[in-house]
Motif scaffolding. Structure first.
Motif, PDB file in Angstrom:
ATOM      1  N   ILE A 106       0.814  -1.208   0.000  1.00 57.35           N
ATOM      2  CA  ILE A 106       0.000   0.000   0.000  1.00 57.35           C
ATOM      3  C   ILE A 106       0.855   1.268   0.000  1.00 57.35           C
ATOM      4  O   ILE A 106       0.686   2.146  -0.858  1.00 57.35           O
ATOM      5  CB  ILE A 106      -0.949   0.004   1.211  1.00 57.35           C
ATOM      6  N   ASP A 107       1.792   1.346   0.907  1.00 55.11           N
ATOM      7  CA  ASP A 107       2.576   2.576   1.055  1.00 55.11           C
ATOM      8  C   ASP A 107       3.889   2.548   0.276  1.00 55.11           C
ATOM      9  O   ASP A 107       4.311   3.569  -0.257  1.00 55.11           O
ATOM     10  CB  ASP A 107       2.875   2.827   2.541  1.00 55.11           C
ATOM     11  N   GLN A 108       4.540   1.392   0.219  1.00 55.34           N
ATOM     12  CA  GLN A 108       5.805   1.270  -0.515  1.00 55.34           C
ATOM     13  C   GLN A 108       5.617   0.261  -1.660  1.00 55.34           C
ATOM     14  O   GLN A 108       6.169  -0.829  -1.664  1.00 55.34           O
ATOM     15  CB  GLN A 108       6.944   0.823   0.415  1.00 55.34           C
ATOM     16  N   TRP A 109       4.817   0.658  -2.634  1.00 56.81           N
ATOM     17  CA  TRP A 109       4.404  -0.236  -3.712  1.00 56.81           C
ATOM     18  C   TRP A 109       5.567  -0.718  -4.571  1.00 56.81           C
ATOM     19  O   TRP A 109       5.507  -1.797  -5.173  1.00 56.81           O
ATOM     20  CB  TRP A 109       3.385   0.469  -4.611  1.00 56.81           C
ATOM     21  N   TRP A 110       6.633   0.067  -4.660  1.00 64.11           N
ATOM     22  CA  TRP A 110       7.728  -0.268  -5.556  1.00 64.11           C
ATOM     23  C   TRP A 110       8.475  -1.533  -5.135  1.00 64.11           C
ATOM     24  O   TRP A 110       9.103  -2.188  -5.960  1.00 64.11           O
ATOM     25  CB  TRP A 110       8.704   0.904  -5.626  1.00 64.11           C
ATOM     26  N   VAL A 111       8.400  -1.897  -3.860  1.00 68.57           N
ATOM     27  CA  VAL A 111       9.138  -3.069  -3.385  1.00 68.57           C
ATOM     28  C   VAL A 111       8.626  -4.335  -4.083  1.00 68.57           C
ATOM     29  O   VAL A 111       9.417  -5.218  -4.461  1.00 68.57           O
ATOM     30  CB  VAL A 111       9.018  -3.201  -1.853  1.00 68.57           C
ATOM     31  N   ALA A 112       7.329  -4.445  -4.274  1.00 67.82           N
ATOM     32  CA  ALA A 112       6.755  -5.604  -4.959  1.00 67.82           C
ATOM     33  C   ALA A 112       6.546  -5.348  -6.443  1.00 67.82           C
ATOM     34  O   ALA A 112       6.646  -6.273  -7.257  1.00 67.82           O
ATOM     35  CB  ALA A 112       5.425  -5.983  -4.311  1.00 67.82           C
ATOM     36  N   ALA A 113       6.270  -4.097  -6.814  1.00 72.61           N
ATOM     37  CA  ALA A 113       5.923  -3.795  -8.202  1.00 72.61           C
ATOM     38  C   ALA A 113       7.113  -3.951  -9.135  1.00 72.61           C
ATOM     39  O   ALA A 113       6.965  -4.467 -10.260  1.00 72.61           O
ATOM     40  CB  ALA A 113       5.356  -2.381  -8.302  1.00 72.61           C
ATOM     41  N   MET A 114       8.307  -3.539  -8.722  1.00 70.35           N
ATOM     42  CA  MET A 114       9.449  -3.562  -9.627  1.00 70.35           C
ATOM     43  C   MET A 114       9.846  -4.981 -10.034  1.00 70.35           C
ATOM     44  O   MET A 114       9.996  -5.263 -11.225  1.00 70.35           O
ATOM     45  CB  MET A 114      10.628  -2.812  -8.997  1.00 70.35           C
ATOM     46  N   PRO A 115      10.023  -5.919  -9.102  1.00 70.96           N
ATOM     47  CA  PRO A 115      10.290  -7.296  -9.553  1.00 70.96           C
ATOM     48  C   PRO A 115       9.109  -7.916 -10.290  1.00 70.96           C
ATOM     49  O   PRO A 115       9.304  -8.738 -11.189  1.00 70.96           O
ATOM     50  CB  PRO A 115      10.595  -8.048  -8.255  1.00 70.96           C
ATOM     51  N   GLY A 116       7.882  -7.509  -9.927  1.00 73.96           N
ATOM     52  CA  GLY A 116       6.723  -7.992 -10.671  1.00 73.96           C
ATOM     53  C   GLY A 116       6.739  -7.531 -12.113  1.00 73.96           C
ATOM     54  O   GLY A 116       6.410  -8.292 -13.029  1.00 73.96           O
ATOM     55  N   ILE A 117       7.137  -6.286 -12.343  1.00 75.42           N
ATOM     56  CA  ILE A 117       7.249  -5.780 -13.708  1.00 75.42           C
ATOM     57  C   ILE A 117       8.336  -6.531 -14.471  1.00 75.42           C
ATOM     58  O   ILE A 117       8.185  -6.838 -15.660  1.00 75.42           O
ATOM     59  CB  ILE A 117       7.540  -4.265 -13.681  1.00 75.42           C
ATOM     60  N   ALA A 118       9.444  -6.854 -13.793  1.00 74.99           N
ATOM     61  CA  ALA A 118      10.512  -7.616 -14.444  1.00 74.99           C
ATOM     62  C   ALA A 118      10.007  -8.990 -14.886  1.00 74.99           C
ATOM     63  O   ALA A 118      10.299  -9.438 -16.006  1.00 74.99           O
ATOM     64  CB  ALA A 118      11.698  -7.762 -13.489  1.00 74.99           C
ATOM     65  N   ILE A 119       9.247  -9.663 -14.028  1.00 77.43           N
ATOM     66  CA  ILE A 119       8.679 -10.964 -14.395  1.00 77.43           C
ATOM     67  C   ILE A 119       7.752 -10.822 -15.597  1.00 77.43           C
ATOM     68  O   ILE A 119       7.803 -11.618 -16.546  1.00 77.43           O
ATOM     69  CB  ILE A 119       7.925 -11.572 -13.196  1.00 77.43           C
ATOM     70  N   PHE A 120       6.920  -9.778 -15.586  1.00 77.12           N
ATOM     71  CA  PHE A 120       5.971  -9.564 -16.676  1.00 77.12           C
ATOM     72  C   PHE A 120       6.688  -9.299 -17.994  1.00 77.12           C
ATOM     73  O   PHE A 120       6.351  -9.883 -19.030  1.00 77.12           O
ATOM     74  CB  PHE A 120       5.050  -8.394 -16.325  1.00 77.12           C
ATOM     75  N   VAL A 121       7.684  -8.425 -17.979  1.00 76.67           N
ATOM     76  CA  VAL A 121       8.371  -8.038 -19.208  1.00 76.67           C
ATOM     77  C   VAL A 121       9.116  -9.225 -19.813  1.00 76.67           C
ATOM     78  O   VAL A 121       9.039  -9.478 -21.029  1.00 76.67           O
ATOM     79  CB  VAL A 121       9.332  -6.862 -18.941  1.00 76.67           C
ATOM     80  N   VAL A 122       9.834  -9.978 -18.984  1.00 79.45           N
ATOM     81  CA  VAL A 122      10.589 -11.124 -19.497  1.00 79.45           C
ATOM     82  C   VAL A 122       9.641 -12.207 -20.018  1.00 79.45           C
ATOM     83  O   VAL A 122       9.881 -12.802 -21.078  1.00 79.45           O
ATOM     84  CB  VAL A 122      11.519 -11.676 -18.410  1.00 79.45           C
ATOM     85  N   SER A 123       8.558 -12.466 -19.313  1.00 83.86           N
ATOM     86  CA  SER A 123       7.583 -13.451 -19.784  1.00 83.86           C
ATOM     87  C   SER A 123       6.967 -13.015 -21.109  1.00 83.86           C
ATOM     88  O   SER A 123       6.810 -13.824 -22.037  1.00 83.86           O
ATOM     89  CB  SER A 123       6.482 -13.642 -18.733  1.00 83.86           C
ATOM     90  N   LEU A 124       6.639 -11.737 -21.225  1.00 78.83           N
ATOM     91  CA  LEU A 124       6.094 -11.210 -22.478  1.00 78.83           C
ATOM     92  C   LEU A 124       7.107 -11.351 -23.604  1.00 78.83           C
ATOM     93  O   LEU A 124       6.745 -11.705 -24.738  1.00 78.83           O
ATOM     94  CB  LEU A 124       5.705  -9.747 -22.291  1.00 78.83           C
ATOM     95  N   GLY A 125       8.384 -11.081 -23.309  1.00 77.52           N
ATOM     96  CA  GLY A 125       9.411 -11.200 -24.332  1.00 77.52           C
ATOM     97  C   GLY A 125       9.510 -12.613 -24.885  1.00 77.52           C
ATOM     98  O   GLY A 125       9.608 -12.805 -26.108  1.00 77.52           O
ATOM     99  N   PHE A 126       9.480 -13.612 -24.031  1.00 74.44           N
ATOM    100  CA  PHE A 126       9.561 -14.990 -24.509  1.00 74.44           C
ATOM    101  C   PHE A 126       8.304 -15.376 -25.288  1.00 74.44           C
ATOM    102  O   PHE A 126       8.387 -16.134 -26.267  1.00 74.44           O
ATOM    103  CB  PHE A 126       9.779 -15.942 -23.330  1.00 74.44           C
TER     104      PHE A 126
END
Length: 310
Positions: free
Chosen positions: A273-293
């Motif tokens: 809720i307050d520090q969203w980047w802690v979970a969002a940044m690695p989540g975005i990395a997972i999404f981008v790499v999965s999309l790339g493959f």
């Protein structure tokens, strides 16, 4: 100048590659590769996917150079804990004061390691089971395919969880568990391809020449199944990444303080809720790499699938 040898060289090279009567196998193979590359580059999304995969590989290779901070050493908890993205910490810091960008960069090595090892373990198993089952038929086919059906009856993540629970948590056991659950679709594809060619004329000719069954399978049937499996393995990379991240999220994959993306998301959920980047940044990395493959796999399917419309 238009008539100079340098200007004519690319055209002559292209003509050599596209020659309808190649002088050697090497020339024929280069010509097929060139035609495949031209077809691949006509799909801009596939090129984007290839770029993402290449970026992942380069990031994993040069992680020590790219990452500005240590991925495991914590910072000052009084001044560097849960900081938002800034010029000093590009993607912010986590609850231990560690730079999230550095952890994501080094985590690419774990992701790439899982992808490569699972592919190297699962693909040969599926290829061998599928070709042997399809070529021999009979009770061998029945036994191997019913075994494959047992593995396919369970969702991959659930089956991987069961194996990791039996083997124990850790990245090595997670790789083994994912590989064990990944081979059945490859076996199905290899069997289908084998059934299409086992009664063909060239297989009958090889058999009449006295070739043994193992030689026919390994030398003539397996190569015909490789292109379809390459496409399926590439498309499955996204599922492998998500499965590895899921195991890490549950604490059954890479163990702290290793910078595994799924474990980073699990840590960040407490501060979503307050520090969203802690979970969002690695989540975005997972999404981008999965999309790339996925994009890369779609492009390879258009190029390598002999049944696709050209």
């Amino acid at each position: 100048m238009a008539g100079s040898p340098l200007a004519e060289q690319p055209s002559s090279l292209r003509a050599w590659l596209l020659s309808p009567e190649p002088n050697s196998r090497w020339q024929a193979r280069l010509g097929r590769f060139y035609l495949g590359w031209r077809a691949f580059t006509r799909n801009p999304l596939a090129v984007v996917g290839l770029g993402i995969v290449v970026l992942l590989i380069l990031m994993a290779i040069f992680a020590d150079v790219i990452a500005p901070y240590s991925p495991v050493a914590g910072g000052d908890l009084r001044t560097e804990r849960l900081l938002p993205p800034s010029e000093t910490f590009w993607l912010g810091t986590d609850d231990q004061g560690r730079d999230i960008f550095s952890r994501i960069v080094h985590g690419s090595r774990i992701t790439l390691l899982v992808i490569v090892l699972v592919a190297l373990i699962a693909t040969p198993i599926g290829l061998l089971v599928g070709t042997v089952s399809g070529y021999l038929g009979g009770w061998v086919d029945t036994v191997l395919m019913r075994t494959t059906d047992i593995f396919l009856a369970f969702p991959r993540l659930i089956l991987a969880l069961a194996f990791v629970a039996a083997l124990g948590p850790g990245i090595e056991n997670a790789i083994i568990a994912i590989a064990i659950t990944s081979w059945p679709p490859y076996a199905r594809i290899a069997r289908a391809e084998t059934l299409m060619v086992r009664n063909s004329d060239f297989i009958a000719a090889v058999r009449l020449q006295g070739a043994s069954t193992p030689r026919i399978i390994m030398g003539h049937v397996v190569p015909l199944c490789v292109s379809s499996l390459i496409v399926r393995v590439t498309l499955d990379m996204a599922g492998i990444i998500l499965t590895a991240a899921g195991l890490g999220f549950l604490g059954l994959g890479a163990q702290p303080p290793q910078p595994e993306w799924g474990a980073m998301v699990a840590t960040g959920r407490n501060y979503l809720i307050d520090q969203w980047w802690v979970a969002a940044m690695p989540g975005i990395a997972i999404f981008v790499v999965s999309l790339g493959f996925n994009l890369l796999g779609d492009g390879l399917r258009d190029v390598l699938d002999p049944k696709a419309a050209k």
